[in-house]
Design a protein around this motif. Structure first.
Motif, PDB file in Angstrom:
ATOM      1  N   GLN A 177       0.811  -1.226   0.000  1.00  9.55           N
ATOM      2  CA  GLN A 177       0.000   0.000   0.000  1.00  9.55           C
ATOM      3  C   GLN A 177       0.840   1.270   0.000  1.00  9.55           C
ATOM      4  N   ARG A 178       2.098   1.165   0.475  1.00 11.01           N
ATOM      5  CA  ARG A 178       3.006   2.311   0.567  1.00 11.01           C
ATOM      6  C   ARG A 178       2.466   3.378   1.505  1.00 11.01           C
ATOM      7  N   ARG A 179       1.886   2.915   2.601  1.00 10.82           N
ATOM      8  CA  ARG A 179       1.451   3.840   3.642  1.00 10.82           C
ATOM      9  C   ARG A 179       2.604   4.094   4.611  1.00 10.82           C
ATOM     10  N   PRO A 180       2.747   5.318   5.106  1.00 15.24           N
ATOM     11  CA  PRO A 180       3.831   5.610   6.047  1.00 15.24           C
ATOM     12  C   PRO A 180       3.673   4.817   7.347  1.00 15.24           C
ATOM     13  N   GLN A 181       4.706   4.056   7.693  1.00 15.48           N
ATOM     14  CA  GLN A 181       4.723   3.334   8.971  1.00 15.48           C
ATOM     15  C   GLN A 181       5.425   4.158  10.041  1.00 15.48           C
ATOM     16  N   GLY A 182       6.359   4.973   9.644  1.00 13.92           N
ATOM     17  CA  GLY A 182       7.101   5.840  10.550  1.00 13.92           C
ATOM     18  C   GLY A 182       7.950   6.801   9.746  1.00 13.92           C
ATOM     19  N   TYR A 183       8.724   7.603  10.459  1.00 10.70           N
ATOM     20  CA  TYR A 183       9.534   8.617   9.796  1.00 10.70           C
ATOM     21  C   TYR A 183      10.916   8.670  10.441  1.00 10.70           C
ATOM     22  N   ASP A 184      11.940   8.702   9.586  1.00  6.82           N
ATOM     23  CA  ASP A 184      13.305   8.913  10.046  1.00  6.82           C
ATOM     24  C   ASP A 184      13.525  10.396  10.296  1.00  6.82           C
ATOM     25  N   LEU A 185      14.112  10.706  11.430  1.00  8.75           N
ATOM     26  CA  LEU A 185      14.493  12.089  11.707  1.00  8.75           C
ATOM     27  C   LEU A 185      15.896  12.288  11.139  1.00  8.75           C
ATOM     28  N   VAL A 186      16.014  13.138  10.104  1.00  2.96           N
ATOM     29  CA  VAL A 186      17.264  13.281   9.353  1.00  2.96           C
ATOM     30  C   VAL A 186      17.863  14.662   9.625  1.00  2.96           C
ATOM     31  N   PRO A 187      19.060  14.722  10.231  1.00  5.70           N
ATOM     32  CA  PRO A 187      19.700  16.038  10.438  1.00  5.70           C
ATOM     33  C   PRO A 187      20.303  16.557   9.128  1.00  5.70           C
ATOM     34  N   ARG A 188      20.113  17.844   8.879  1.00 10.32           N
ATOM     35  CA  ARG A 188      20.690  18.477   7.702  1.00 10.32           C
ATOM     36  C   ARG A 188      21.248  19.835   8.122  1.00 10.32           C
ATOM     37  N   LEU A 189      22.290  20.245   7.424  1.00 13.48           N
ATOM     38  CA  LEU A 189      22.997  21.479   7.790  1.00 13.48           C
ATOM     39  C   LEU A 189      22.761  22.539   6.722  1.00 13.48           C
ATOM     40  N   MET A 190      22.286  23.679   7.192  1.00 15.02           N
ATOM     41  CA  MET A 190      22.066  24.799   6.258  1.00 15.02           C
ATOM     42  C   MET A 190      23.381  25.555   6.075  1.00 15.02           C
ATOM     43  N   LEU A 191      23.852  25.594   4.831  1.00 13.43           N
ATOM     44  CA  LEU A 191      25.101  26.265   4.527  1.00 13.43           C
ATOM     45  C   LEU A 191      24.904  27.772   4.421  1.00 13.43           C
ATOM     46  N   LEU A 378       8.938  -7.557  -2.345  1.00  9.27           N
ATOM     47  CA  LEU A 378       7.614  -8.119  -2.072  1.00  9.27           C
ATOM     48  C   LEU A 378       7.633  -9.635  -2.227  1.00  9.27           C
ATOM     49  N   ASP A 379       8.320 -10.135  -3.228  1.00  7.77           N
ATOM     50  CA  ASP A 379       8.436 -11.582  -3.411  1.00  7.77           C
ATOM     51  C   ASP A 379       9.138 -12.241  -2.227  1.00  7.77           C
ATOM     52  N   ASP A 380      10.047 -11.527  -1.607  1.00  4.78           N
ATOM     53  CA  ASP A 380      10.783 -12.065  -0.462  1.00  4.78           C
ATOM     54  C   ASP A 380      10.066 -11.820   0.863  1.00  4.78           C
ATOM     55  N   GLY A 381       8.893 -11.205   0.834  1.00  7.71           N
ATOM     56  CA  GLY A 381       8.116 -10.993   2.056  1.00  7.71           C
ATOM     57  C   GLY A 381       8.553  -9.815   2.896  1.00  7.71           C
ATOM     58  N   ILE A 382       9.347  -8.902   2.335  1.00 13.34           N
ATOM     59  CA  ILE A 382       9.795  -7.717   3.075  1.00 13.34           C
ATOM     60  C   ILE A 382       8.786  -6.604   2.843  1.00 13.34           C
ATOM     61  N   ALA A 383       8.189  -6.103   3.927  1.00 13.57           N
ATOM     62  CA  ALA A 383       7.082  -5.157   3.800  1.00 13.57           C
ATOM     63  C   ALA A 383       7.453  -3.732   4.173  1.00 13.57           C
ATOM     64  N   LEU A 384       8.606  -3.500   4.805  1.00 10.79           N
ATOM     65  CA  LEU A 384       9.009  -2.146   5.183  1.00 10.79           C
ATOM     66  C   LEU A 384      10.181  -1.709   4.309  1.00 10.79           C
ATOM     67  N   VAL A 385      10.039  -0.539   3.660  1.00  6.21           N
ATOM     68  CA  VAL A 385      11.088  -0.050   2.767  1.00  6.21           C
ATOM     69  C   VAL A 385      11.255   1.449   2.948  1.00  6.21           C
ATOM     70  N   GLN A 386      12.403   1.916   2.462  1.00  7.60           N
ATOM     71  CA  GLN A 386      12.702   3.345   2.498  1.00  7.60           C
ATOM     72  C   GLN A 386      13.757   3.637   1.432  1.00  7.60           C
ATOM     73  N   GLY A 387      13.694   4.807   0.863  1.00  8.83           N
ATOM     74  CA  GLY A 387      14.691   5.157  -0.126  1.00  8.83           C
ATOM     75  C   GLY A 387      14.286   6.346  -0.957  1.00  8.83           C
ATOM     76  N   PRO A 388      15.181   6.825  -1.797  1.00  7.27           N
ATOM     77  CA  PRO A 388      14.878   8.010  -2.609  1.00  7.27           C
ATOM     78  C   PRO A 388      13.761   7.785  -3.602  1.00  7.27           C
TER      79      PRO A 388
END
Length: 417
Positions: A177-191, A378-388
């Motif tokens: 379904q691609r519903r959000p399960q959670g969120y990574d808190l990502v630090p970023r630096l403003m130049l 999905l074929d391998d049964g992995i249901a949680l993903v993340q990426g660009p």
């Protein structure tokens, strides 16, 4: 038997009457009366004896019946206890465990058979191209040395002093379904020119206890991230839409007494949202935790928070022990798992996720770059993903409106809550 007794009584009464008439010179009337009286007395005594005997038998029968009823009642109580014990047994969970074991056993047997066949055909046939779905016992590759960040530590200190550190979020979604399960808190630096630098460009790689390794900066960044996560979770919970956040953590915080005390104090003050907080820690840091640092991690788990292990290089680990330490997910590189699953585990690729799920540990694939990888996972049964390909890091909206339904692809790519 009673008829014989009464016959003897009658004969005895007749004998008494005859004795009274002939021997005692009673008149015929007196002799007959004496015989009748003797017979009545004998009959009364006989009836009394018979009644006492019947009463004794009845009392004995009642006692036997009471003992039988007590035994039945005890057996009924034992049966009730056994029924209650059977009712409390979670048969479905045990059956699922047995089914998983049978599935793993069948997979191992199939692997052995295919491996034997492969060995027999290896001389005559070349190895097939493409992805090999059967996993061998190939040892994990040697760890790759991390490069130093592009932004030096001194520049990072100045940026921190100028309050130019911001936290964005990147969603972790469930398939298909691609519903959000959670969120990574990502630090970023403003130049200084207004651009944003990713964490790989400025995060210190060493977590030593001295300032030269950047441990103080790591503690400061992670402390800000914890405060940001608590604020987001509290506001989201107040709006009636609680969320899960993954917060970066390292040995720099766990190994410092002041930082660890502040971490535990923050979790204690926010126990109501602690279940929604998961600390992301690198596999190298997790495996090298000292005894005091593991004690801090155990205290964090007792507050209700969990852990997610980053950059997992091998799944040949004691999953039960990790689950007992409140490890909720293991993160693997999606491309490496798809192309070379044998570097992670000796299990079949489609069985490893189910095996981890038995211990309530989730396998999370990161670095999703295309749709083909999603289909393979999905074929391998992995249901949680993340990426660009799913969504990149994006800013948190001030109103903290959380979308719980299916998010469109454009919204996911903005990574906004």
């Amino acid at each position: 038997m009673q008829a014989l007794v009464y016959t003897l009584i009658a004969l005895s009464a007749a004998g008494v009457g005859a004795t009274a008439y002939f021997g005692l010179t009673f008149t015929p009337a007196e002799a007959i009366l004496a015989a009748v009286v003797f017979g009545c007395v004998c009959v009364v005594l006989m009836e009394r004896t018979l009644r006492q005997r019947a009463e004794n038998r009845l009392e004995k029968a009642i006692e036997d019946l009471s003992r039988l009823l007590a035994t039945d009642a005890q057996a009924g109580a034992v049966l009730g206890q056994r029924i209650n014990a059977m009712a409390d047994v979670n048969a479905d969970l045990r059956l699922e465990g047995v089914e998983a074991d049978i599935s793993v056993l069948g997979t191992v047997i199939r692997q052995v058979a295919e491996a034997v066949a492969e060995i027999e055909d290896r001389v005559a046939k070349p190895q097939p191209a493409g992805r090999e779905r059967m996993i061998s016992a190939t040892p994990p590759p040697a760890p790759v040395r991390e490069t130093e960040p592009v932004i030096p530590v001194e520049t990072l200190r100045q940026a921190m002093a100028d309050n130019r550190l911001v936290y964005h979020i990147q969603p972790v979604v469930t398939l298909p379904q691609r519903r959000p399960q959670g969120y990574d808190l990502v630090p970023r630096l403003m130049l200084e020119d207004g651009d944003l630098a990713d964490q790989d460009d400025f995060m210190p790689r060493r977590s030593g206890q001295d300032g030269r390794g950047g441990a103080d900066l790591l503690r400061q960044i992670e402390g800000i991230g914890l405060a940001e996560a608590i604020t987001i979770c509290r506001r989201a919970r107040s709006s009636g839409q609680p969320i899960k956040l993954y917060i970066p953590l390292s040995r720099a915080t766990l190994g410092d007494s002041v930082a660890a005390e502040q971490l535990l104090a923050s979790l204690e003050a926010n126990r109501v949202i602690a279940e929604g907080l998961t600390f992301s820690i690198a596999e190298a840091d997790w495996q090298s935790l000292s005894t005091p640092e593991r004690a801090i991690a155990a205290a964090v788990a007792k507050k209700g928070a969990g852990f997610s292990i980053l950059n997992v290089k091998s799944l040949r680990v004691d999953v039960a022990e990790l689950a007992s330490q409140s490890v909720r997910s293991l993160r693997i590189d999606a491309a490496r798992f798809i192309e070379s699953p044998e570097t992670y585990t000796d299990f079949h690729a489609s069985d490893i996720a189910d095996y981890l799920a038995r211990f309530e540990v989730v396998l999370l694939a990161t670095g999703i770059a295309n749709e083909r990888q999603i289909i393979e996972l999905l074929d391998d049964g992995i249901a949680l993903v993340q990426g660009p390909y799913i969504a990149g890091p994006g800013p948190v909206r001030p109103d903290l409106v959380v979308e719980t339904g299916r998010a469109p692809r454009q919204q996911l790519r903005r990574a906004e809550i």
